[in-house]
Write an enzyme that holds these catalytic residues in place. Sequence first.
Site, PDB file in Angstrom:
ATOM      1  N   MET A 171       0.839  -1.199   0.000  1.00 45.00           N
ATOM      2  CA  MET A 171       0.000   0.000   0.000  1.00 45.00           C
ATOM      3  C   MET A 171       0.872   1.247   0.000  1.00 45.00           C
ATOM      4  SD  MET A 171      -2.661   1.359   2.862  1.00 45.00           S
ATOM      5  CE  MET A 171      -3.808   0.012   2.884  1.00 45.00           C
ATOM      6  N   CYS A 172       0.492   2.235  -0.761  1.00 44.22           N
ATOM      7  CA  CYS A 172       1.180   3.523  -0.763  1.00 44.22           C
ATOM      8  C   CYS A 172       0.125   4.610  -0.901  1.00 44.22           C
ATOM      9  CB  CYS A 172       2.151   3.636  -1.928  1.00 44.22           C
ATOM     10  SG  CYS A 172       3.575   2.534  -1.783  1.00 44.22           S
ATOM     11  N   GLY A 173       0.522   5.821  -0.631  1.00 46.22           N
ATOM     12  CA  GLY A 173      -0.379   6.940  -0.853  1.00 46.22           C
ATOM     13  C   GLY A 173       0.221   7.848  -1.901  1.00 46.22           C
ATOM     14  N   ARG A 205      -1.204   5.305   4.871  1.00 46.33           N
ATOM     15  CA  ARG A 205      -0.971   4.492   3.676  1.00 46.33           C
ATOM     16  C   ARG A 205       0.514   4.307   3.412  1.00 46.33           C
ATOM     17  NH1 ARG A 205      -5.456   3.601   0.528  1.00 46.33           N
ATOM     18  NH2 ARG A 205      -4.065   2.761  -1.057  1.00 46.33           N
ATOM     19  N   THR A 259       3.728   8.718  -0.368  1.00 49.76           N
ATOM     20  CA  THR A 259       4.074   8.150   0.938  1.00 49.76           C
ATOM     21  C   THR A 259       4.170   6.647   0.749  1.00 49.76           C
ATOM     22  OG1 THR A 259       1.773   7.906   1.650  1.00 49.76           O
ATOM     23  CG2 THR A 259       2.874   9.981   2.191  1.00 49.76           C
TER      24      THR A 259
END
Lengths: 299, 223
Positions: free
Chosen positions: A1-3, A32, A149
């Site tokens: 997961m990343c933002g 995230r 992020t």
Amino acid sequence: MCGIVGIYYKNKELNNHLGAMLSSMLVQMSERGPDSAGVAVYRDSPGSSGTKLTLHCAEPDYDWAGLCSSLGREFNTDPGIEVRASHAVVSTIAPLQELRSWLSRNCPDLRVMSAGSTIEIYKEAGAPRDFVERFQLQDFQGSHALGHTRMATESAITTQHSHPFSTGQDLCLVHNGSLSNHNRLRERLQGEGIEFQTDNDSEVAAGYLMWQLHQGATLEQALTRAISDLDGFFTFAVGTHNGFAVLRDPIACKPAVMAENDDWVAMASEFRAIAQLPGVEHATVWEPAPATVYSWGEG
Amino acid sequence: MTEFDLSRDSVRALNQGLHDSAEGRWLVSHPDGRHCIAVGLDAPVDVAIKGHVGYYCAGMNKRANITIDGSAGPGVAENIMSGTVRVLGNVSHCAGASGHGGLLVVEGDASARCGISMKGSDIVVAGSVGHMSAFMAQTGRLVVCGDAGDHLGDSIYEAVIYVAGRVGELGADCVEKEMTPEHRQGLADLLSAAGVEADPDSFRRYGSARKLYNFNIDHASDY
């Protein structure tokens, strides 16, 4: 997961709000991606001409002034420099390729984060909130920006592995997802003269777009071709010198939400990154459709 | 009326308050895209949320009547058991996923996988739905007043889909079926219950061709 987040100003009078808006978006995406954070900011530096290079050095007491003097002697110019935490932006009229090769020969501790006329890239391991404070992100002005992020899953938590990646002048891409055909595509692009710094899949996507733009494609055309040439899961936010675009893969399993009003366009992995922005109450909010290019700025 | 400001108090405090309520009306302000607002309710309370919400809003709802005056992120009203969830704006993917009962009304558009694996709930979308909607839907009804994206009803069981607009490529084992007077009347009643104005005669019905079933009643003794 990343933002991932992106902001683009339609109303250029708002450029001085860029840092504050980008900071709040990035901090909202902390859950995230708590491991590292990075941004690409597009801005005209006062008094700068030629090329801007964003350089990173892990050494806290690095002699940036000494670097400037050496560059001045070597290239017979007077480069500008702006130091920000572990990064510095060097502005110079020296030819880019010569500058890069001189740096790689003489300054092995330095890593080039970005090059271009307006782009600056900053990224560092650590929580997004700490990143915002350390780099005084609130102070930035500019026309558009991307942010990332990272929750590290497949490789180490280092500055080198942090996003975003830039391949080519003024081009930057932030990516949530994973590509499955990046190895073969990287080889193909290397054959076309595109250079890569890491084995990262997102960097291949950036390299692909750079190659398309070199072929004369517009950003929108390049992204349209990416739909058939890139295999995998992706939500991209892309910045160029004067353009901003968003694309999701045909399955659209990675989240994205967009908002647009008369003044700005914003995208983020989740709406809460947009909810804080001034003027959001007048914005149209929607989810970008799969395999559909959304672009602003560049024709 | 209980007023709750999410810019001052936490989602957890809100949900605890809602769980402790047997009835009454709640007004929730400043949701600002927060996740898991008003989840797990099990009482006939009325909840109005003013603004956009994040993931899983109104999930697992039982008996409550929840209205979102804004748009909703992924998984709104997932696993709804009973009650009503109404969204005045658009919703992200997996709206009403796996719902066993109750009614989800979306006044705007829904994105991908709307009603995925629904198990008895009703979903009425006044706008359009994205791809893979009603994937493996078991029972219940999905009504789409606008268009439906590709792979509608892929691997569908006994759920019923009504679409008024264009339908992309149908999913595996999903076929158009005859619109009988009973279906028309049931659809008219559902549209009325949802408060969505649409002409029941403009809809077409889709359901399972029943060719993908692994389970065949004639061979029940073999299992």
